[in-house]
Write an enzyme that holds these catalytic residues in place. Structure first.
Site, PDB file in Angstrom:
ATOM      1  CG  PHE A 116      41.429  51.487  47.488  1.00  0.00           C
ATOM      2  CD1 PHE A 116      40.671  51.029  48.520  1.00  0.00           C
ATOM      3  CD2 PHE A 116      42.941  51.588  47.690  1.00  0.00           C
ATOM      4  CE1 PHE A 116      41.263  50.317  49.494  1.00  0.00           C
ATOM      5  CE2 PHE A 116      43.529  50.756  48.544  1.00  0.00           C
ATOM      6  CZ  PHE A 116      42.748  50.120  49.704  1.00  0.00           C
ATOM      7  CE  LYS A 126      45.207  59.417  41.903  1.00  0.00           C
ATOM      8  NZ  LYS A 126      46.441  58.952  42.854  1.00  0.00           N
ATOM      9  CG  ASP A 155      55.483  53.506  45.516  1.00  0.00           C
ATOM     10  OD1 ASP A 155      56.459  52.730  45.198  1.00  0.00           O
ATOM     11  OD2 ASP A 155      54.150  53.146  45.166  1.00  0.00           O
ATOM     12  CB  ILE A 184      43.434  58.733  31.949  1.00  0.00           C
ATOM     13  CG1 ILE A 184      43.116  59.470  33.338  1.00  0.00           C
ATOM     14  CG2 ILE A 184      42.683  59.402  31.063  1.00  0.00           C
ATOM     15  CD1 ILE A 184      43.475  60.980  33.361  1.00  0.00           C
ATOM     16  NE  ARG A 195      39.883  49.878  35.891  1.00  0.00           N
ATOM     17  CZ  ARG A 195      38.607  49.837  36.222  1.00  0.00           C
ATOM     18  NH1 ARG A 195      38.282  49.520  37.553  1.00  0.00           N
ATOM     19  NH2 ARG A 195      37.744  50.347  35.489  1.00  0.00           N
ATOM     20  N   GLY A 196      43.438  52.104  39.877  1.00  0.00           N
ATOM     21  CA  GLY A 196      44.156  51.619  40.982  1.00  0.00           C
ATOM     22  C   GLY A 196      43.392  50.675  41.832  1.00  0.00           C
TER      23      GLY A 196
END
Length: 426
Positions: A60, A78, A210, A55, A57-58
């Site tokens: 790492f 994650k 952030d 669901i 994507r990052g």
């Protein structure tokens, strides 16, 4: 899906309800001996969690919709690459010339700063032990919860199990598109939820760094929660001055858009980002848009901001929170009393005291013990099992000796880890 009654600390009720008891600390389970397997349908499993689909994507790794097969509960899981995290940690250490610096950095992806010793550790979970030590202490209705961390020692993946935020991000902000704005009432409600979460972080000496709609998720009960602490930093008690720039460029404060800017107030930069996020909620876009990073920074520093036709109270709030001078920018305490936030005095919020359970400072011991050695757990199990088998013949003295042996093994392992940390800090 209709919304169910909100928890007592959500802004559905926080505008009028006072919390009567202190929130208990978070409980994070650490499972170091996890096992990865595959179902007949080709789906992966990590212990009791079935990874249904990707669901997100990052940098790492990926985020999966996970199902606990024992309870049928959905989670956001994650998955991180341990080898990529090690490489990133080593690169950070190399650039810093060693594990030095004022603050500690925590994140949902990579533990850095005070956990620099992890770069040379043989235990990959040490890479996130710093962030876990912090996340265990934080417990707030508007900050996403971490439930479990799993490591399969035979594989490259590390898994972190978070509560599932079924309604996704607050809003999708694209450079070349305008999202559907929120009404003033809905924007006020979500902004106040964000306020409570950020106020709690600041009270606990953490700046998020952030803040943006992508990092504000909505639960199935329509409660906003803050996520992704990848660049967050713990500051020294009473001194939020930070040197590093971090965050998403379009949401960065003007004082961060200057080369060699020196120390800046972390709290003030968070407030600016909150203001940009509110602008997105009202207008469906960021106040500054450019495909060129240097041009974007110049716009943030000096370009006029278009506000169109909005109420006087909201316009005043934007002028106060998007004040380019961090010294005169509105503070969190002033924000609480602003006319737009209180809807001209008709709405109240849970008090600052009740909202902010201040946690104790994370100690070096807590950093080291954030993730316990699985060997210790096995030793306890073995001792208990032996006791059950020989309960009739074992004396209390014998049982005490067994447990003393277990504690001695723990002490040896802790000392080895502390020695490694001391050697790296020399």
């Amino acid at each position: 899906m209709s919304a169910t009654p909100s928890p007592p600390d959500s802004p559905h009720s926080s505008t009028s309800t006072k919390r009567k008891s202190v929130r208990p600390p978070s409980i994070v389970v650490e499972t170091l001996g996890a096992t990865t397997s595959e179902t007949k349908e080709g789906l992966r499993k990590i212990n009791n969690y079935l990874l249904k689909k990707e669901i997100g994507r990052g940098a790492f790794g990926t985020v999966h919709l996970g199902i606990d097969e024992n309870t049928n509960t959905e989670y956001a899981i994650k998955e991180f690459s341990k080898s990529r995290m090690r490489k990133k940690e080593q690169m950070d250490l190399f650039r810093r010339g060693g594990p030095r610096g004022r603050g500690r950095v925590m994140g949902l992806g990579v533990g850095r700063g005070a956990v620099a010793a992890a770069a040379k550790s043989t235990n990959p979970l040490d890479l996130v032990r710093g962030e876990m030590a912090v996340l265990k202490k934080l417990n707030h209705p508007h900050i996403v919860r971490l439930f479990e961390v799993l490591d399969d020692p035979s594989g490259d993946s590390l898994y972190m199990v978070f509560e599932m935020m079924h309604k996704g991000v607050l809003m999708e902000i694209e450079v070349d598109e305008v999202a559907k704005p929120y009404s003033d009432d809905m924007a006020r409600r979500y902004f106040k939820e964000m306020m409570l979460g950020i106020e709690y972080l600041h009270a606990n000496d953490i700046v998020h760094r952030d803040i943006k709609p992508d990092n504000l998720l909505l639960s199935k009960d329509d409660v906003l929660k803050i996520v992704d602490f990848g660049v967050s930093e713990i500051f020294v008690k009473g001194n939020d001055r930070l040197k590093k720039s971090a965050g998403s460029p379009a949401f960065m404060a003007p004082e961060l858009c200057v080369a060699k800017h020196g120390e800046v107030s972390g709290k003030a930069t968070d407030l600016w980002s909150m203001g940009v996020t509110l602008y997105c909620m009202i207008f469906g876009k960021t106040p500054f848009v450019s495909g060129n990073l240097l041009e974007l920074y110049d716009m943030i520093k000096e370009a006029p901001i278009e506000y169109g036709s909005i109420s006087g109270n909201l316009l005043d709030l934007f002028h106060r929170i998007l004040d380019r001078n961090p010294d005169t920018r509105i503070t969190m305490r002033e924000l609480r009393n602003h006319a737009w936030i209180t809807n001209d005095g008709t709405e109240t919020m849970i008090s600052e005291e009740d909202n902010c359970d201040v946690v104790s400072e994370v100690t070096e011991e807590e950093m080291n013990n954030a993730i316990k050695s699985i060997a210790s757990i096995f030793a306890v199990i073995k001792a208990v099992s032996k006791f059950k088998r020989h309960s009739r013949s074992l004396s209390q003295q014998s049982l005490n000796k067994m447990m003393a042996d277990v504690k001695r093994e723990d002490a040896i392992k802790d000392e080895e880890l502390n020695a490694a940390t001391r050697n790296l800090n020399v």
